[in-house]
Design a protein around this motif. Structure first.
Motif, PDB file in Angstrom:
ATOM      1  N   LYS A  15       1.726   7.072  -6.653  1.00  0.00           N
ATOM      2  CA  LYS A  15       0.581   7.908  -7.006  1.00  0.00           C
ATOM      3  C   LYS A  15       0.825   9.364  -6.628  1.00  0.00           C
ATOM      4  O   LYS A  15       0.538  10.289  -7.398  1.00  0.00           O
ATOM      5  CB  LYS A  15      -0.674   7.370  -6.300  1.00  0.00           C
ATOM      6  CG  LYS A  15      -1.952   8.121  -6.648  1.00  0.00           C
ATOM      7  CD  LYS A  15      -3.141   7.506  -5.919  1.00  0.00           C
ATOM      8  CE  LYS A  15      -4.426   8.266  -6.224  1.00  0.00           C
ATOM      9  NZ  LYS A  15      -5.580   7.688  -5.484  1.00  0.00           N
ATOM     10  N   ARG A  16       1.391   9.592  -5.447  1.00  0.00           N
ATOM     11  CA  ARG A  16       1.653  10.955  -4.980  1.00  0.00           C
ATOM     12  C   ARG A  16       2.678  11.650  -5.866  1.00  0.00           C
ATOM     13  O   ARG A  16       2.513  12.822  -6.211  1.00  0.00           O
ATOM     14  CB  ARG A  16       2.124  10.924  -3.520  1.00  0.00           C
ATOM     15  CG  ARG A  16       2.510  12.288  -2.958  1.00  0.00           C
ATOM     16  CD  ARG A  16       2.667  12.239  -1.453  1.00  0.00           C
ATOM     17  NE  ARG A  16       3.650  11.256  -1.029  1.00  0.00           N
ATOM     18  CZ  ARG A  16       4.970  11.475  -1.024  1.00  0.00           C
ATOM     19  NH1 ARG A  16       5.449  12.634  -1.438  1.00  0.00           N
ATOM     20  NH2 ARG A  16       5.796  10.541  -0.611  1.00  0.00           N
ATOM     21  N   GLU A  25       0.922   4.115  -2.944  1.00  0.00           N
ATOM     22  CA  GLU A  25       0.579   5.497  -2.591  1.00  0.00           C
ATOM     23  C   GLU A  25       1.727   6.461  -2.891  1.00  0.00           C
ATOM     24  O   GLU A  25       1.498   7.598  -3.305  1.00  0.00           O
ATOM     25  CB  GLU A  25       0.185   5.578  -1.111  1.00  0.00           C
ATOM     26  CG  GLU A  25      -1.164   4.927  -0.831  1.00  0.00           C
ATOM     27  CD  GLU A  25      -1.498   4.900   0.654  1.00  0.00           C
ATOM     28  OE1 GLU A  25      -0.612   5.254   1.476  1.00  0.00           O
ATOM     29  OE2 GLU A  25      -2.636   4.519   0.990  1.00  0.00           O
ATOM     30  N   THR A  26       2.970   6.009  -2.687  1.00  0.00           N
ATOM     31  CA  THR A  26       4.129   6.855  -2.997  1.00  0.00           C
ATOM     32  C   THR A  26       4.174   7.161  -4.491  1.00  0.00           C
ATOM     33  O   THR A  26       4.348   8.325  -4.900  1.00  0.00           O
ATOM     34  CB  THR A  26       5.441   6.167  -2.568  1.00  0.00           C
ATOM     35  OG1 THR A  26       5.426   5.945  -1.150  1.00  0.00           O
ATOM     36  CG2 THR A  26       6.650   7.031  -2.911  1.00  0.00           C
ATOM     37  N   GLN A  59       0.814  -1.220   0.000  1.00  0.00           N
ATOM     38  CA  GLN A  59       0.000   0.000   0.000  1.00  0.00           C
ATOM     39  C   GLN A  59       0.851   1.276   0.000  1.00  0.00           C
ATOM     40  O   GLN A  59       0.626   2.165  -0.838  1.00  0.00           O
ATOM     41  CB  GLN A  59      -0.968   0.003   1.180  1.00  0.00           C
ATOM     42  CG  GLN A  59      -1.927   1.188   1.139  1.00  0.00           C
ATOM     43  CD  GLN A  59      -2.988   1.112   2.219  1.00  0.00           C
ATOM     44  OE1 GLN A  59      -3.196   0.072   2.843  1.00  0.00           O
ATOM     45  NE2 GLN A  59      -3.678   2.225   2.448  1.00  0.00           N
ATOM     46  N   PRO A  60       1.838   1.423   0.910  1.00  0.00           N
ATOM     47  CA  PRO A  60       2.654   2.645   0.844  1.00  0.00           C
ATOM     48  C   PRO A  60       3.442   2.764  -0.460  1.00  0.00           C
ATOM     49  O   PRO A  60       3.698   3.877  -0.930  1.00  0.00           O
ATOM     50  CB  PRO A  60       3.587   2.526   2.056  1.00  0.00           C
ATOM     51  CG  PRO A  60       3.539   1.099   2.486  1.00  0.00           C
ATOM     52  CD  PRO A  60       2.185   0.596   2.092  1.00  0.00           C
TER      53      PRO A  60
END
Length: 574
Positions: free
Chosen positions: A53-54, A50-51, A46-47
């Motif tokens: 995507k950010r 998310e990284t 997940q991180p």
């Protein structure tokens, strides 16, 4: 992340049962490792997503670190530490009656590097993630590492380092991100209706580059960066069948770290390796950028590419190729972008050891890249011969003496050039690249080699870690500069006694290990004089041996010397 011991025990039992359909008691140490690694990967997923995507949403400028070596070491303990759950996992394993260290030791060391070059690359990957920098690695997914070293009847024997024998738990195959790398053939430049030159390839030897991504976990910050390693495969072309011999030739590209290059075929393989991962990386970066941008005008504001030594120096002409041939950018604009994007670390202090390639071999293997280097060379000479004279420019132009000179190409095509220590960087200016320093003094700077204290202190030296926590708190675990507080205790007798006790504990553990592995009993009270790096006749081990001879002769003369144990850990070329 947050994880309790009880949560971990439940999830570990569950994943082990799903993987092997057996209780923990029936699993081998290797199976326990695989289960724990896959569970840890599930925490990273997940991180990691998310990284990425950010970075895309915020259009973060990203660094791409190109290196022919990465030496990350075993990743399980490091990932657990950086996620912030190492203590809970170890407590859970102990409660289950399992030995954490035995499971950690079951992990194979990834055979992706050899020494300082690869360790530096991996230290930067760890550091960039841990400070929240958007940093990506780009390298080769070697099937076999350097070699395994054994001694039979007193003689060294080299064995293949099959480090992927049980799979590599940390990689994710991304076949949907594969690119094609073209070798050989010949290139036709045909004028197009727009007035530009259209590049047409004939009879090329195509290789499919398939990426395998490995998560680089930041320390306690939910940042997970990416190390992309490329594997060579036969292209899947409709109507084209490859013989076993052709497939084997393709597989060789990513089969062995540092193939024997003592003959022409070995040199050609090494050159194929260099262009393969460099071209694949550049194509991948441009493709990713173009997914969200209509033109290349802002490319240099979003992308930085760093060349770790000269092995990836073809990144400079390769980026020029992609910009001009695929994106239809003019030469001047492509060169402006390339110069702003590229930077270069030099690792070589011996001018005679700087990487060069015979023009005949180079132009035959990568004809379009050679054409671009010819034009870089022509324009470089056109600008600087009038200013600095023919003799000086002949010494440092990318082409000279029948060779393509990679360090000069890397220096001319980068906006920044650094050594890896202050003295090294000064020697670059004075001895290795003095003429280039005269032309481009503003490009030269220093970046001292870094290390990862999270791995080397927190995991590798727990007695010292506990002592530091006790004396100065835990801030140093996230900010190494907090270690400066130790200056206040330089004369603190109690602290120095505790420090010596921590060192003694480590020495006793090493003495026990030496006894187990090589069956030699050593005195832990002796001074341990240790050198661990590649064994070469010209490296500093030779000075160490001369020091041993000096001590031996002094003892024979009756001088008193402190008890000293000399330990060499190294692999040596056969």
């Amino acid at each position: 992340m947050s994880l309790t011991k009880e949560q971990f025990i439940t999830e570990f039992k569950d994943i082990a049962l799903k993987l092997y359909a057996a209780p923990l008691d029936d699993l081998s140490t290797q199976q326990l490792y695989q289960a724990l690694a896959l569970l840890t990967r599930s925490y990273i997923g997940q991180p990691w997503a998310e990284t990425k995507k950010r970075y895309d949403q915020e259009e973060t400028k990203q660094v791409f670190y190109f290196s022919i070596e990465f030496l990350p070491g075993r990743l399980l303990q490091s990932n657990l530490l950086n996620l912030g759950i190492l203590s809970e996992v170890e407590a859970g394993l102990n409660e289950l009656g399992l030995r954490p260290q035995k499971i950690f030791d079951a992990e194979a060391d990834p055979g992706l590097g050899n020494g300082g070059l690869g360790r530096l690359a991996s230290a930067f990957m760890d550091a960039m993630a841990s400070v929240g920098m958007a940093g990506n690695g780009n390298g080769i997914r070697y099937q076999y590492g350097l070699f395994k070293q054994a001694f039979v009847n007193g003689y060294q024997v080299e064995l293949p380092d099959d480090w992927m024998r049980n799979g590599f738990a940390w990689e994710t195959r991304k076949e949907n991100r594969a690119v094609t790398v073209k070798f050989g053939g010949w290139v036709e430049l045909r004028p197009s209706r727009s007035g530009n030159l259209r590049v047409i390839y004939h009879n090329t030897d195509d290789v499919l580059a398939v990426p395998y991504d490995v998560a680089m976990v930041g320390y306690h910050n939910q940042v997970v960066n990416n190390l992309r390693l490329w594997s060579a495969e036969a292209p899947i072309n409709a109507g084209t069948d490859f013989t076993l011999e052709q497939k084997e030739r393709i597989n060789q590209i990513t089969q062995i770290l540092y193939p024997d290059d003592s003959d022409a075929s070995g040199k050609q393989l090494r050159l194929r390796q260099e262009y393969f991962f460099t071209s694949a990386g550049i194509q991948s970066i441009v493709r990713h950028y173009r997914r969200t941008h209509n033109s290349m005008a802002g490319f240099a504001d979003r992308v930085a590419i760093h060349i770790n030594d000269t092995h990836p120096a073809m990144a400079i002409p390769e980026l020029m190729r992609v910009l001009m041939d695929d994106e239809h950018v003019s030469w001047d604009e492509a060169w402006r972008i390339t110069l702003k994007v590229m930077s270069y670390t030099n690792h070589t202090l011996l001018s005679e050891a700087l990487e060069v390639w015979p023009i005949d071999m180079f132009s035959g293997m990568v004809p379009r890249i050679y054409q671009i280097i010819q034009e870089i060379d022509r324009r470089f000479r056109l600008v600087f011969v009038p200013q600095f004279g023919q003799a000086m420019i002949d010494r440092i132009a990318p082409l000279g003496n029948g060779q393509v000179r990679m360090a000069y190409l890397a220096s001319i095509g980068s906006h920044a050039i650094n050594g890896v220590a202050p003295i090294h960087s000064e020697l670059l200016k004075k001895d290795v690249l003095p003429d280039l320093y005269q032309i481009f003094p503003e490009r030269f700077n220093n970046k001292t080699n870094g290390i990862t204290p999270r791995r080397w202190i927190q995991i590798g030296d727990r007695p010292l870690s506990h002592l530091l926590d006790k004396k100065i708190g835990t801030t140093w675990r996230k900010n190494p500069l907090a270690l400066r507080q130790l200056h206040d205790f330089a004369d603190d007798t109690r602290f120095l006694d505790d420090l010596n006790a921590a060192k003694a504990e480590n020495k006793r553990a090493l003495a026990k290990y030496i006894d187990q592995v090589v069956h030699v009993k050593v005195d832990p009270d002796a001074i341990f004089d240790v050198q661990i790096k590649r064994l070469h006749a010209y490296k500093r081990q030779l000075l160490h041996v001369l020091g041993i001879l000096d001590a031996y002769l002094a003892i024979k003369r009756g001088e008193k010397r402190p008890k000293r144990l000399h330990i060499f850990g190294a692999k040596a070329a056969p």
